[in-house]
Scaffold this active site. Structure first.
Site, PDB file in Angstrom:
ATOM      1  CG  HIS A   1      -1.746   1.199   1.386  1.00 45.39           C
ATOM      2  ND1 HIS A   1      -1.474   2.158   2.334  1.00 45.39           N
ATOM      3  CD2 HIS A   1      -2.847   1.642   0.709  1.00 45.39           C
ATOM      4  CE1 HIS A   1      -2.368   3.125   2.250  1.00 45.39           C
ATOM      5  NE2 HIS A   1      -3.202   2.847   1.275  1.00 45.39           N
TER       6      HIS A   1
ATOM      7  CD  GLU B   1      -2.850   2.413  -3.648  1.00 43.85           C
ATOM      8  OE1 GLU B   1      -3.452   3.514  -3.592  1.00 43.85           O
ATOM      9  OE2 GLU B   1      -3.204   1.411  -3.005  1.00 43.85           O
TER      10      GLU B   1
ATOM     11  CD  GLU C   1      -5.184   5.475   3.318  1.00 46.32           C
ATOM     12  OE1 GLU C   1      -5.765   4.483   2.813  1.00 46.32           O
ATOM     13  OE2 GLU C   1      -4.163   5.992   2.834  1.00 46.32           O
TER      14      GLU C   1
END
Length: 459
Positions: free
Chosen positions: A74, A77, A154
């Site tokens: 992630h 990404e 996040e």
């Protein structure tokens, strides 16, 4: 009573007739090819509007991260939207937006994907951009640190500040004994903080290669339009030695477990119970299609078994249903969930769910229920044809985990062939008491079972 049976037989006959018609029709009519360097290409021509969805899928996800380095897939990404040798940092999405498009990406346990939705005449542009960052990404240490804080925020906003998300994360970790599906895709906070620039570079160099990727283009194009451009931009990239993914196996689940999370922000308690289940590619794969039909019988709308029984008739639940997905490289789960109706307790709602499921296991589902579920599922497949991004996601996910475009096309036919005996066999194969995990989400002041047993619960 006889007229009712005749009517049921007539309806069942119509259902079977409708299914036979649907089974003959293709779902998306994809074209497939393989570039000279091994990159797979899937194209679906949809001429309804002069736009396309362009997606690149990598056959790597959170399950492929080294032990102790969760969140690495992630993290990368996020960094893929930074600069390359040719595109300044932060310009990728801006270029797409200036050309009237939108872009984004997502990471799962099984894969990572990047996409753009844009006018069809901008296909070459997005191929040029996407192929550039496949091999030319610049990973600046300062940008890595900045993005690390973005990811931690996040995690705080999407997981740590949401009781339901925290419970789901804890339940995953408690459920899987060996398989990395027990790790959160976003990563554990302490491991995100510990990831080094070299960890990220190594992961990028190890997995991001054309021979470990799938290109999917859906929209106002044909393979004849896509393939020359794909060879020009992706086919020119060198093959890399990609490691073989670990064939993770999950040992038999023999002990039941319960995970409870209490939080002051919980206003609606909930209960769920999950079981280890096969997928298209893992375990007793012959049960994958029947399990999809089973879950549609149990949870497919307001007339489904669980909703009609627990919410409509008994009025013990505010919501009730089941879940299952066959699309994974590893094992799947089949589970049930329920939240109590006003005036009812979570114990009452969960007991009613357990009793209902026990009755279904004992008596089985019916032929009529199975046929109606199949019709609903195949109708949903028809509706899916209208979404460019939905088509790209369905085909991309299938091909990336190791299935084929032909498997996707054959889905209606295979679902239509499922029998009531197969559904009941699959249900009884999965829903064994040993190895199940119960999850409970409760308000912070909810009394414990011990307190309730001793009469000390709040009045």
């Amino acid at each position: 009573m006889r007229p009712r049976y005749l009517l049921a037989a007539f309806v069942a006959g119509l259902a079977l007739s409708a299914l036979s018609i649907r089974a003959e029709a293709a779902v998306f009519d994809p074209e497939t090819a393989t570039l000279s360097n091994g990159m797979e290409v899937v194209v679906v021509s949809k001429r309804s509007a002069p736009v396309i969805t362009h997606m690149v899928w990598y056959k790597v996800g959170a399950m492929d991260e080294p032990q102790g380095k969760s969140g690495l897939a992630h993290f990368l990404e996020h960094l893929m939207f930074k600069g390359t040798e040719n595109i300044p940092s932060g310009q990728f999405s801006e270029i797409v937006a200036k050309n009237g498009g939108q872009d984004n990406a997502f990471t799962s346990s099984d894969y990572t994907a990047y996409y753009q939705a844009i006018a069809a005449d901008r296909l070459e542009l997005v191929m040029k951009l996407e192929s550039d960052r496949m091999r030319n990404l610049k990973l600046d240490p300062e940008e890595i640190e900045t993005e690390r804080q973005v990811i931690l925020e996040e995690r705080r906003s999407r997981t740590e500040n949401r009781p339901g998300a925290r419970l789901a994360e804890q339940a995953d970790a408690a459920f899987y004994l060996n398989h990395p599906y027990g790790r959160p895709i976003i990563g554990w906070a302490h491991e995100i903080r510990g990831l080094t620039p070299q960890d990220i570079i190594d992961f990028y160099d190890r997995w991001y290669a054309p021979n470990n990727a799938v290109l999917v283009v859906v929209g106002d194009v044909a393979m004849a339009d896509v393939l020359p451009l794909a060879e020009k931009y992706y086919g020119s990239l060198p093959v890399r030695d990609v490691p073989k993914p670990i064939d993770w196996r999950e040992p038999p689940h023999q002990a039941e477990g319960t995970v409870v999370l209490r939080d002051r922000d919980v206003t609606q308690p909930s209960w769920s119970k999950r079981y280890l289940a096969p997928s298209y590619l893992y375990g007793a794969t012959e049960h994958a299609y029947p399990l999809q039909v089973l879950v549609e019988v149990l949870s497919g709308g307001t007339t489904s078994r669980l909703y009609s029984s627990l919410v409509v008739e008994d009025k013990v639940a505010a919501s009730a249903g089941a879940w299952y997905s066959a699309d994974s490289r590893g094992p799947s789960t089949l589970g049930f969930y329920v939240s109590p109706a006003p005036g009812k307790t979570l114990d009452e709602a969960s007991a009613a769910m357990e009793a209902t499921v026990s009755d279904i296991i004992r008596d089985g589902v019916t032929e009529d229920e199975v046929q109606r579920a199949i019709i609903r599922l195949t109708d949903a497949a028809e509706l899916a044809k209208d979404s460019f991004q939905g088509i790209a996601r369905t085909l991309g996910a299938a091909v990336t985990i190791g299935r084929t475009a032909e498997d996707v096309e054959a889905w209606p036919e295979r679902i239509a062939a499922v029998t009531v005996d197969q559904v009941n066999q699959a249900m009884r194969f999965v829903l064994q008491e040993k190895g199940a995990l119960v999850s409970k989400l409760l308000p912070a002041n909810a009394p414990t079972q011990e307190a309730q047993a001793n009469g000390k619960g709040k009045s």
